[in-house]
Design a protein around this motif. Structure first.
Motif, PDB file in Angstrom:
ATOM      1  N   VAL A   1       0.857  -1.183   0.000  1.00 52.56           N
ATOM      2  CA  VAL A   1       0.000   0.000   0.000  1.00 52.56           C
ATOM      3  C   VAL A   1       0.896   1.236   0.000  1.00 52.56           C
ATOM      4  N   ARG A   2       0.660   2.112  -0.943  1.00 55.69           N
ATOM      5  CA  ARG A   2       1.411   3.359  -1.014  1.00 55.69           C
ATOM      6  C   ARG A   2       0.474   4.493  -0.636  1.00 55.69           C
ATOM      7  N   LEU A   3       0.896   5.313   0.328  1.00 56.20           N
ATOM      8  CA  LEU A   3       0.111   6.460   0.768  1.00 56.20           C
ATOM      9  C   LEU A   3       0.858   7.740   0.460  1.00 56.20           C
ATOM     10  N   ASN A   4       0.171   8.706  -0.078  1.00 56.27           N
ATOM     11  CA  ASN A   4       0.704  10.054  -0.213  1.00 56.27           C
ATOM     12  C   ASN A   4       0.187  10.826   0.999  1.00 56.27           C
ATOM     13  N   LEU A   5       1.102  11.417   1.747  1.00 57.48           N
ATOM     14  CA  LEU A   5       0.752  12.043   3.012  1.00 57.48           C
ATOM     15  C   LEU A   5       1.196  13.495   3.051  1.00 57.48           C
ATOM     16  N   GLU A   6       0.427  14.294   3.780  1.00 58.29           N
ATOM     17  CA  GLU A   6       0.781  15.687   4.011  1.00 58.29           C
ATOM     18  C   GLU A   6       0.828  15.905   5.524  1.00 58.29           C
ATOM     19  N   LEU A   7       1.956  16.384   6.016  1.00 56.08           N
ATOM     20  CA  LEU A   7       2.130  16.600   7.447  1.00 56.08           C
ATOM     21  C   LEU A   7       1.195  17.698   7.927  1.00 56.08           C
ATOM     22  N   GLU A   8       0.380  17.371   8.943  1.00 53.90           N
ATOM     23  CA  GLU A   8      -0.525  18.351   9.536  1.00 53.90           C
ATOM     24  C   GLU A   8      -0.001  18.870  10.862  1.00 53.90           C
ATOM     25  N   ALA A   9       0.669  18.002  11.619  1.00 56.83           N
ATOM     26  CA  ALA A   9       1.151  18.410  12.937  1.00 56.83           C
ATOM     27  C   ALA A   9       2.267  17.479  13.378  1.00 56.83           C
ATOM     28  N   GLU A  10       3.100  17.997  14.259  1.00 52.75           N
ATOM     29  CA  GLU A  10       4.158  17.202  14.867  1.00 52.75           C
ATOM     30  C   GLU A  10       4.353  17.692  16.292  1.00 52.75           C
ATOM     31  N   ARG A  11       4.832  16.794  17.126  1.00 52.83           N
ATOM     32  CA  ARG A  11       5.074  17.156  18.516  1.00 52.83           C
ATOM     33  C   ARG A  11       6.172  16.276  19.080  1.00 52.83           C
ATOM     34  N   ARG A  12       7.097  16.902  19.781  1.00 55.57           N
ATOM     35  CA  ARG A  12       8.169  16.180  20.472  1.00 55.57           C
ATOM     36  C   ARG A  12       7.794  16.008  21.935  1.00 55.57           C
ATOM     37  N   PHE A  13       8.221  14.888  22.489  1.00 58.95           N
ATOM     38  CA  PHE A  13       7.980  14.606  23.902  1.00 58.95           C
ATOM     39  C   PHE A  13       9.313  14.490  24.629  1.00 58.95           C
ATOM     40  N   ALA A  14       9.301  14.759  25.915  1.00 57.35           N
ATOM     41  CA  ALA A  14      10.529  14.727  26.719  1.00 57.35           C
ATOM     42  C   ALA A  14      11.200  13.357  26.687  1.00 57.35           C
ATOM     43  N   CYS A  15      10.443  12.296  26.523  1.00 59.41           N
ATOM     44  CA  CYS A  15      10.996  10.936  26.502  1.00 59.41           C
ATOM     45  C   CYS A  15      11.714  10.610  25.202  1.00 59.41           C
ATOM     46  N   GLY A  16      11.651  11.516  24.229  1.00 60.09           N
ATOM     47  CA  GLY A  16      12.288  11.286  22.937  1.00 60.09           C
ATOM     48  C   GLY A  16      11.332  10.822  21.858  1.00 60.09           C
ATOM     49  N   ALA A  17      10.106  10.500  22.220  1.00 62.03           N
ATOM     50  CA  ALA A  17       9.105  10.114  21.223  1.00 62.03           C
ATOM     51  C   ALA A  17       8.668  11.346  20.431  1.00 62.03           C
ATOM     52  N   VAL A  18       8.161  11.103  19.238  1.00 60.60           N
ATOM     53  CA  VAL A  18       7.661  12.169  18.379  1.00 60.60           C
ATOM     54  C   VAL A  18       6.310  11.731  17.819  1.00 60.60           C
ATOM     55  N   ALA A  19       5.328  12.629  17.911  1.00 63.58           N
ATOM     56  CA  ALA A  19       4.018  12.369  17.302  1.00 63.58           C
ATOM     57  C   ALA A  19       3.975  13.091  15.966  1.00 63.58           C
ATOM     58  N   VAL A  20       3.512  12.386  14.947  1.00 64.91           N
ATOM     59  CA  VAL A  20       3.311  12.992  13.633  1.00 64.91           C
ATOM     60  C   VAL A  20       1.891  12.660  13.174  1.00 64.91           C
ATOM     61  N   ARG A  21       1.240  13.669  12.667  1.00 63.81           N
ATOM     62  CA  ARG A  21      -0.126  13.501  12.160  1.00 63.81           C
ATOM     63  C   ARG A  21      -0.111  13.907  10.694  1.00 63.81           C
ATOM     64  N   HIS A  22      -0.502  12.960   9.846  1.00 61.82           N
ATOM     65  CA  HIS A  22      -0.514  13.188   8.405  1.00 61.82           C
ATOM     66  C   HIS A  22      -1.921  13.031   7.849  1.00 61.82           C
ATOM     67  N   ARG A  23      -2.269  13.893   6.936  1.00 65.28           N
ATOM     68  CA  ARG A  23      -3.505  13.742   6.177  1.00 65.28           C
ATOM     69  C   ARG A  23      -3.173  12.915   4.945  1.00 65.28           C
ATOM     70  N   VAL A  24      -4.018  11.930   4.647  1.00 68.59           N
ATOM     71  CA  VAL A  24      -3.813  11.101   3.458  1.00 68.59           C
ATOM     72  C   VAL A  24      -4.338  11.887   2.262  1.00 68.59           C
TER      73      VAL A  24
END
Length: 191
Positions: free
Chosen positions: A161-184
């Motif tokens: 499955v190939r998805l074309n994505l557009e980044l809507e939001a990102e967030r860094r956390f103190a633990c080193g994790a990163v949240a990314v939200r993409h619109r398909v």
């Protein structure tokens, strides 16, 4: 019309669990858990396969677990307040309120769910999400990337499955994790 959101916590190399099924490395800390809580605002419906549903029932069936912290209690309440659909050919009955059992994933029925709700619909678990991704039903991918490489296991995304994505939001956390939200923005189903 509601949006179908594929929500996943995974490793940097794209896995939900290692080859032995272990995902303890992905347990969110309080900050990441609060992010998950906030993501549930406006979510009316959860779609699960049996394995993910079995893991999630603890939020309703074990009051001590849900009461372990403020963020746990908040998540449990939001989870219990939403409707749920479980797709399983083997589950005899559901054990939580506001939950319906379906024997098979029907893309047309999910399209109708999207059209009939004004809120968000979260699909959890990569096996069930693969059906929605292949059918072109997913509108948003909300992923928390844990800073670990596990080298294999249960993949976040299905092969082919190939998805074309557009980044809507990102967030860094103190633990080193990163949240990314993409619109398909487009998808190419497997051959």
């Amino acid at each position: 019309m509601g949006q179908l959101i594929y929500s996943a916590i995974g490793s940097l190399d794209g896995y939900i669990a290692d080859p032995d099924g272990d995902f303890s490395w992905a347990e969110p800390d309080e900050e990441v858990h609060q992010y998950a809580n906030d993501m549930l605002l406006g979510v009316d419906l959860h779609l699960y396969g049996r394995t993910t549903y079995d893991l999630m029932t603890v939020w309703e069936t074990d009051p001590d677990f849900a009461a372990a912290s403020r963020v746990y209690a908040e998540f449990a309440q939001r989870w219990m307040d939403a409707d749920k659909v479980v797709y399983s050919t083997t589950l005899g009955e559901v054990s939580t309120r506001r939950t319906r059992l379906e024997r098979e994933f029907d893309p047309e029925a999910v399209r109708e769910l999207k059209e009939s709700t004004g809120g968000g619909i979260v699909i959890g678990g990569p096996t069930l999400a693969a059906h929605a991704l292949r059918a072109g039903l997913v509108d948003v991918v909300d992923q928390v990337l844990i800073p670990i490489v596990i080298g294999g296991g249960l993949a976040v995304f299905p092969d082919g499955v190939r998805l074309n994505l557009e980044l809507e939001a990102e967030r860094r956390f103190a633990c080193g994790a990163v949240a990314v939200r993409h619109r398909v923005t487009g998808a190419t189903p497997p051959n």
